[in-house]
Scaffold this active site. Structure first.
Site, PDB file in Angstrom:
ATOM      1  N   LYS A 125      11.195  -4.844  -5.353  1.00 29.76           N
ATOM      2  CA  LYS A 125       9.911  -4.826  -6.174  1.00 29.76           C
ATOM      3  C   LYS A 125      10.377  -5.315  -7.654  1.00 29.76           C
ATOM      4  CE  LYS A 125       6.778  -0.851  -7.346  1.00 29.76           C
ATOM      5  NZ  LYS A 125       6.580   0.604  -7.270  1.00 29.76           N
ATOM      6  N   SER A 127       2.135   1.376  -5.656  1.00 30.65           N
ATOM      7  CA  SER A 127       2.217   0.237  -6.234  1.00 30.65           C
ATOM      8  C   SER A 127       3.123  -0.718  -5.522  1.00 30.65           C
ATOM      9  CB  SER A 127       2.530   0.560  -7.634  1.00 30.65           C
ATOM     10  OG  SER A 127       3.915   1.068  -7.713  1.00 30.65           O
ATOM     11  N   SER A 142       4.265   5.294  -4.340  1.00 28.00           N
ATOM     12  CA  SER A 142       4.441   4.055  -4.335  1.00 28.00           C
ATOM     13  C   SER A 142       5.274   3.496  -3.068  1.00 28.00           C
ATOM     14  CB  SER A 142       4.650   3.617  -5.479  1.00 28.00           C
ATOM     15  OG  SER A 142       3.384   3.500  -6.276  1.00 28.00           O
TER      16      SER A 142
HETATM   17  N1  GLN Z   1      -0.584   5.904  -7.071  1.00 34.55           N
HETATM   18  C1  GLN Z   1       0.093   6.585  -8.010  1.00 34.55           C
HETATM   19  C2  GLN Z   1      -0.239   6.401  -9.549  1.00 34.55           C
HETATM   20  O1  GLN Z   1      -0.875   5.306  -9.519  1.00 34.55           O
HETATM   21  C3  GLN Z   1       1.578   6.259  -7.747  1.00 34.55           C
HETATM   22  C4  GLN Z   1       2.335   5.132  -8.394  1.00 34.55           C
HETATM   23  C5  GLN Z   1       3.783   5.309  -7.963  1.00 34.55           C
HETATM   24  O2  GLN Z   1       4.370   6.094  -7.301  1.00 34.55           O
HETATM   25  N2  GLN Z   1       4.489   4.442  -8.794  1.00 34.55           N
HETATM   26  O3  GLN Z   1       0.568   6.453 -10.528  1.00 34.55           O
END
Ligand code: GLN
Length: 494
Positions: free
Chosen positions: A79, A154, A178
């Protein structure tokens, strides 16, 4: 047998037996990338040159009869919020479009120690804020199972690469889901370990009390091996746990007899797609058939989890993102004086979602609102954690859907941030409580879209999660497969 569909443990055996060279393996993945990447858009940066060189070095080791570490020669995607020395690391943001880290994150050092072949930096929502990868400042990523849908987020690039035949496995990061949510949407395995299990040194911070790096893999066996490879205490991360990690592969035993499973009623409330509920409930039933004991439990503060998360995460993000001011890191947009330069840089180079989080965070932290929002959220976070402590007095693991729906359509939720936030309902509580949680595929809906079963465990008890997930995977007996990318509606890359 298709090389690009194999998990790491199969490929490792082939490399050891010299049925395949590391160079051939890397070439096979780049050939697949050449075929699919314009459609999928899973990567921000490809590392073709370095990957090829690294593969040749490993082949030389094989030729000399050296013992191979588990990930030697295995093509891995990373990532793009994990720092890679001399390789651009953007967190999918314009503000870091020129950032080349002078050091490797600890997880990278550990993967390089294993001789893993890093093939590229995976696309993501900007600074890991989002659940669809549509907030990347560069391009969207498509779900390999349906190109008109998001891969989740994400870590959407990481999950799409693993599912779409562009990497064997990947590292993602999970602040509120994410790793797990994109794994569920893409039909792969995603593990968020206990907070502190894996070093965050070199992970570009989003919300430091929630962030955790973890593996995205084709099966549970690879998840255990990858956790072994990257976990452990690190003095460079003050939140890294001192506990010695076990050999997680020892937990790969197909046996759930007398395992106590809790099913929290709050996770099956309104808003859960009926087909998701049906698949998850039938997965839980199959655990009962294998000898596990199922009990309905209650985690009464679950209803506050989204509200609490969307105060704490933006508050920490607002603080962490103060460092991007055009001075020390990344891009600078000039101005007539320093304040104007900072304003220009931040207003032009952060995307809309990142700005929204910074505004919410600073609002919640400002004098007058701090007690009402931030402090209150911290208190409710403790109540959410206590729900789990009580539940784990009665059960060994908790099973829920990973996400309330299967992958949604591209552009379906971008106009409604609140709806997008609600997608995180099943995943954020484990981050708030610091608990390990895994998502394993548990079937597809009537349109062929993958559905994930989430298993949450006690702190530091990844072993029971892995055992349960492994037992389920073995009982299902469905091998991982890369879907045909024949439902293309157009390119993803810009
Ligand atoms: N979807 C969540 C957010 O928008 C989680 C994001 C994540 O785990 N980095 O914050």
């Amino acid at each position: 047998m298709k090389i690009i569909e194999q998990p790491a443990h199969v490929l490792h055996d082939m490399l050891v037996k010299k049925e395949l060279s590391a160079k051939e393996l890397t070439d096979a993945f780049f050939a697949s990338i050449d075929k699919s990447e314009d459609t999928l858009g899973a990567f921000v940066t490809l590392m073709r040159g370095k990957a090829g060189k690294d593969a040749s070095i490993i082949d030389a080791k094989i030729a000399q009869g050296e013992e191979l570490p588990y990930f030697a020669g295995i093509p891995v995607a990373i990532k793009d919020n994990i720092c890679t020395k001399d390789v651009k690391t953007t967190a999918s943001s314009k503000i870091l479009e020129n950032f080349v880290p002078p050091y490797d994150a600890t997880v990278m050092t550990k993967l390089y120690d294993q001789n893993a072949v890093i093939i590229g930096k995976a696309n993501m929502d900007e600074f890991a804020m989002g659940g669809s990868t549509e907030h990347s400042a560069y391009h969207i990523t498509r779900n390999p199972h349906d190109l008109s849908r998001v891969p989740g987020g994400s870590s959407g690039g990481s999950a799409a690469a693993v599912a779409g035949g562009e990497a064997v496995c990947a590292l993602g990061s999970d602040t509120g889901g994410s790793i797990r949510q994109p794994s569920a949407y893409c039909g792969v395995v995603g593990l968020k370990p206990t907070y502190g299990r894996i070093s965050r040194y070199g992970l570009i911070a989003f919300a430091s009390s929630l962030d955790q790096i973890g593996p995205i893999t084709r099966d549970v066996t690879d998840a255990a091996y990858m956790l072994n490879a990257v976990c452990g205490h690190d003095k460079m991360d003050s939140t890294s746990l001192k506990e010695k990690a076990p050999d997680f592969t020892k937990a790969l035993v197909a046996d759930v007899k007398n395992l106590k499973i809790g099913v929290p009623k709050e996770y099956f409330a309104d808003g859960i797609d009926p087909q998701v509920e049906e698949k998850v409930r039938s997965a839980i039933k199959s655990f009962a058939e294998l000898g596990a004991k199922i009990t309905e439990i209650s985690l009464p503060h679950t209803k506050y989890a989204i509200a609490v998360y969307y105060i704490i995460a933006p508050a920490e993000a607002a603080t962490n993102l103060e460092r991007y001011d055009g001075v020390s890191y990344g891009v600078r947009v000039p101005g007539k004086d320093v304040p104007e330069m900072m304003i220009n840089t931040r207003s032009q180079k952060f995307g809309a979602e990142v700005k929204r989080r910074i505004m919410i965070g600073n609002y919640a932290l400002s004098a007058g609102y701090y007690d009402a929002y931030y402090l209150k959220a911290l208190k409710v976070r403790t109540l959410i954690s206590q729900d789990y402590v009580e539940a784990f007095n009665k059960v060994d693991v908790i099973m829920t859907p990973t996400a309330p729906t299967p992958a949604f359509k591209l552009n379906e939720l971008t106009g409604d941030p609140l709806k997008m936030y609600l997608q995180d309902i099943c995943t954020v509580p484990a981050n708030l409580a610091g608990l390990p949680a895994i998502s394993v595929p548990c079937g597809v809906n009537s349109q062929g879209l993958p559905i994930g079963l989430q298993i949450i465990g006690r702190a530091l008890d990844e072993e029971t999660l892995l055992r349960a997930a492994y037992t389920f995977e073995t009982a299902q007996g469905i091998p991982f497969a890369v879907p045909e990318l024949n439902n293309a509606e157009g390119g993803a890359s810009v």
